[in-house]
Design an enzyme around this catalytic site. Sequence first.
Site: not given
Length: 249
Positions: A159, A167
């Site tokens: 992202h 992440c």
Amino acid sequence: MRLLILLAAALLLTLCAPASTSLTPNPAFRQQQLRFERVRAAYMFHQTSLHQLLRRNGIRPERLELFVRAFKTGRRVEVWGREQDAGQFVLLRTYRLAGTSGTLGPKRRSGDRQIPEGFYHIDRFNPDSEYHLSLGLDYPNAADRRHAGPDPGGDIFLHGSNVTIGCLPITDAGIRELYVLAVEARAAGQPAIPVHIFPFDMTAENLARRVSSPHLAFWQSLAAGYQQFEDTHQLPRVGVDAQGAYAVE
């Protein structure tokens, strides 16, 4: 019985193998994504330059096949591409991981702040992410479920932004480029984009420096897939054996 075991192992390897490159184009997927403002903006800024990048590397955008691999040590995300049925992958882009969390080693439970390690693929696109744009991974996969606790966690994404609790953030500018490439690959017919995540470059020298690590056996199961790609620039066929270890055909 031995025959049944061999057949089961072959099935596992087949299920986890890269898909055939004889793919059916899906331009409707691009059109669906372009309904979202952030995707339209990403295309406006990057479509022309990325198409030029692909063509310089002998890849027609309408035949793009994509592969991503990430390294915790060195904090880099590599984006590789090739034209379908055209042999070796070539390195297209390298992005810096703008943030990390946890330590070296696999993710095993929700809330451990670990970035997963292993062989995954992009299974969802989020054009309206809290972190600008995001691409979801199929964590936990079969190997993770074999070793994780009752709550292995989930929602692992590539992202934008520079923050993370497990992440892979590559900044808003980086995710805009990668998102356009991923949409183009899906529109070209690639149903699943592989993402391989490693703790470090899986060389014999790097493994030898970590012989006392409790993760050594796990890392050795990653090393065969890493090395096969290094040697051939083609995707390895990876499965999961009965003990939950990665097995490379």
